[in-house]
Design a protein around this motif. Sequence first.
Motif, PDB file in Angstrom:
ATOM      1  N   SER A   8       0.887  -1.164   0.000  1.00  0.00           N
ATOM      2  CA  SER A   8       0.000   0.000   0.000  1.00  0.00           C
ATOM      3  C   SER A   8       0.926   1.215   0.000  1.00  0.00           C
ATOM      4  N   GLN A   9       0.381   2.381   0.086  1.00  0.00           N
ATOM      5  CA  GLN A   9       1.214   3.574  -0.013  1.00  0.00           C
ATOM      6  C   GLN A   9       2.281   3.592   1.084  1.00  0.00           C
ATOM      7  N   ASN A  10       3.544   3.545   0.676  1.00  0.00           N
ATOM      8  CA  ASN A  10       4.709   3.612   1.568  1.00  0.00           C
ATOM      9  C   ASN A  10       4.772   2.479   2.592  1.00  0.00           C
ATOM     10  N   GLN A  11       4.173   1.348   2.287  1.00  0.00           N
ATOM     11  CA  GLN A  11       4.215   0.209   3.199  1.00  0.00           C
ATOM     12  C   GLN A  11       4.732  -1.016   2.447  1.00  0.00           C
ATOM     13  N   TYR A  12       5.714  -1.694   3.072  1.00  0.00           N
ATOM     14  CA  TYR A  12       6.368  -2.838   2.445  1.00  0.00           C
ATOM     15  C   TYR A  12       6.243  -4.059   3.335  1.00  0.00           C
ATOM     16  N   ARG A  13       6.177  -5.228   2.708  1.00  0.00           N
ATOM     17  CA  ARG A  13       6.067  -6.482   3.449  1.00  0.00           C
ATOM     18  C   ARG A  13       7.432  -7.174   3.435  1.00  0.00           C
ATOM     19  N   SER A  35       6.109   0.531   7.508  1.00  0.00           N
ATOM     20  CA  SER A  35       5.824   1.821   6.865  1.00  0.00           C
ATOM     21  C   SER A  35       7.107   2.629   6.763  1.00  0.00           C
ATOM     22  N   ILE A  36       7.319   3.232   5.600  1.00  0.00           N
ATOM     23  CA  ILE A  36       8.542   3.977   5.309  1.00  0.00           C
ATOM     24  C   ILE A  36       8.167   5.373   4.822  1.00  0.00           C
ATOM     25  N   PRO A  37       8.914   6.404   5.229  1.00  0.00           N
ATOM     26  CA  PRO A  37       8.661   7.744   4.683  1.00  0.00           C
ATOM     27  C   PRO A  37       8.836   7.752   3.164  1.00  0.00           C
ATOM     28  N   SER A  38       8.038   8.528   2.484  1.00  0.00           N
ATOM     29  CA  SER A  38       8.049   8.528   1.019  1.00  0.00           C
ATOM     30  C   SER A  38       9.292   9.169   0.418  1.00  0.00           C
ATOM     31  N   SER A  39      10.133   9.781   1.212  1.00  0.00           N
ATOM     32  CA  SER A  39      11.304  10.482   0.685  1.00  0.00           C
ATOM     33  C   SER A  39      12.465   9.548   0.340  1.00  0.00           C
ATOM     34  N   SER A  78      14.797   6.842  -1.629  1.00  0.00           N
ATOM     35  CA  SER A  78      15.010   6.489  -3.029  1.00  0.00           C
ATOM     36  C   SER A  78      14.756   5.001  -3.267  1.00  0.00           C
ATOM     37  N   GLU A  79      15.174   4.148  -2.348  1.00  0.00           N
ATOM     38  CA  GLU A  79      14.908   2.709  -2.421  1.00  0.00           C
ATOM     39  C   GLU A  79      14.349   2.271  -1.066  1.00  0.00           C
ATOM     40  N   PRO A  80      13.082   2.557  -0.835  1.00  0.00           N
ATOM     41  CA  PRO A  80      12.509   2.353   0.495  1.00  0.00           C
ATOM     42  C   PRO A  80      12.454   0.898   0.943  1.00  0.00           C
ATOM     43  N   TYR A  81      12.436  -0.044   0.022  1.00  0.00           N
ATOM     44  CA  TYR A  81      12.369  -1.450   0.412  1.00  0.00           C
ATOM     45  C   TYR A  81      13.615  -1.873   1.187  1.00  0.00           C
ATOM     46  N   ILE A 140      22.355  -3.684   3.650  1.00  0.00           N
ATOM     47  CA  ILE A 140      22.362  -4.030   5.078  1.00  0.00           C
ATOM     48  C   ILE A 140      23.770  -4.419   5.514  1.00  0.00           C
ATOM     49  N   ARG A 141      24.465  -5.179   4.703  1.00  0.00           N
ATOM     50  CA  ARG A 141      25.854  -5.528   5.030  1.00  0.00           C
ATOM     51  C   ARG A 141      26.733  -4.279   4.993  1.00  0.00           C
ATOM     52  N   LYS A 142      26.501  -3.397   4.023  1.00  0.00           N
ATOM     53  CA  LYS A 142      27.266  -2.147   3.953  1.00  0.00           C
ATOM     54  C   LYS A 142      27.028  -1.286   5.185  1.00  0.00           C
ATOM     55  N   THR A 143      25.814  -1.307   5.695  1.00  0.00           N
ATOM     56  CA  THR A 143      25.496  -0.542   6.906  1.00  0.00           C
ATOM     57  C   THR A 143      26.300  -1.060   8.085  1.00  0.00           C
ATOM     58  N   GLN A 144      26.385  -2.372   8.229  1.00  0.00           N
ATOM     59  CA  GLN A 144      27.150  -2.952   9.334  1.00  0.00           C
ATOM     60  C   GLN A 144      28.629  -2.581   9.229  1.00  0.00           C
ATOM     61  N   LYS A 145      29.148  -2.510   8.012  1.00  0.00           N
ATOM     62  CA  LYS A 145      30.569  -2.214   7.800  1.00  0.00           C
ATOM     63  C   LYS A 145      30.854  -0.718   7.670  1.00  0.00           C
ATOM     64  N   LEU A 146      29.843   0.114   7.943  1.00  0.00           N
ATOM     65  CA  LEU A 146      29.960   1.580   7.865  1.00  0.00           C
ATOM     66  C   LEU A 146      30.346   2.057   6.467  1.00  0.00           C
ATOM     67  N   GLN A 147      29.820   1.411   5.440  1.00  0.00           N
ATOM     68  CA  GLN A 147      30.130   1.779   4.063  1.00  0.00           C
ATOM     69  C   GLN A 147      28.929   2.370   3.339  1.00  0.00           C
ATOM     70  N   THR A 148      27.965   2.881   4.070  1.00  0.00           N
ATOM     71  CA  THR A 148      26.772   3.443   3.449  1.00  0.00           C
ATOM     72  C   THR A 148      26.815   4.966   3.477  1.00  0.00           C
ATOM     73  N   THR A 149      26.209   5.576   2.477  1.00  0.00           N
ATOM     74  CA  THR A 149      26.101   7.032   2.442  1.00  0.00           C
ATOM     75  C   THR A 149      24.665   7.483   2.705  1.00  0.00           C
ATOM     76  N   ASN A 150      23.754   6.539   2.840  1.00  0.00           N
ATOM     77  CA  ASN A 150      22.352   6.847   3.104  1.00  0.00           C
ATOM     78  C   ASN A 150      22.181   7.142   4.593  1.00  0.00           C
ATOM     79  N   THR A 151      21.772   8.349   4.916  1.00  0.00           N
ATOM     80  CA  THR A 151      21.665   8.781   6.310  1.00  0.00           C
ATOM     81  C   THR A 151      20.651   7.957   7.097  1.00  0.00           C
ATOM     82  N   ASP A 152      19.481   7.709   6.520  1.00  0.00           N
ATOM     83  CA  ASP A 152      18.453   6.940   7.227  1.00  0.00           C
ATOM     84  C   ASP A 152      18.911   5.509   7.496  1.00  0.00           C
ATOM     85  N   THR A 153      19.556   4.913   6.527  1.00  0.00           N
ATOM     86  CA  THR A 153      20.066   3.553   6.707  1.00  0.00           C
ATOM     87  C   THR A 153      21.146   3.536   7.781  1.00  0.00           C
TER      88      THR A 153
END
Length: 122
Positions: free
Chosen positions: A16-21, A41-45, A47-50, A86-99
Amino acid sequence: MSLTILETAVHREPISQNQYRVFFRVQHGERITTVRAIDVSIPSSQSEPYKLAELLAIKYILLHKTNVGMSRTGKELQLNVSSGAIRKTQKLQTTNTDTYLNGRFLQKRFAEAAIKVARRTE
């Protein structure tokens, strides 16, 4: 203590709108649970909300559900995920602030967890 495996997979299209399973199952040694689902539920802002949806589902499962075990750390834990972010997040290799902000639990408490990324067959 035996290895605990948490497998997750996210449906890339919103239910549904901004909601992922996000589907998951847990394996403790030889015992495997049935496949379950969490709607996130994920904010609509995003880029790859899934990807964020899968990360938030993992956070909820590890920190709030009793399936994986309460008060545990990353020792003897393996995460089989569908997104390499998710693996990049654990290794501190992400540039996505929310992630990065929502993935701090992987960098601290679950830093010893092994993360494996499934190959996409699409």
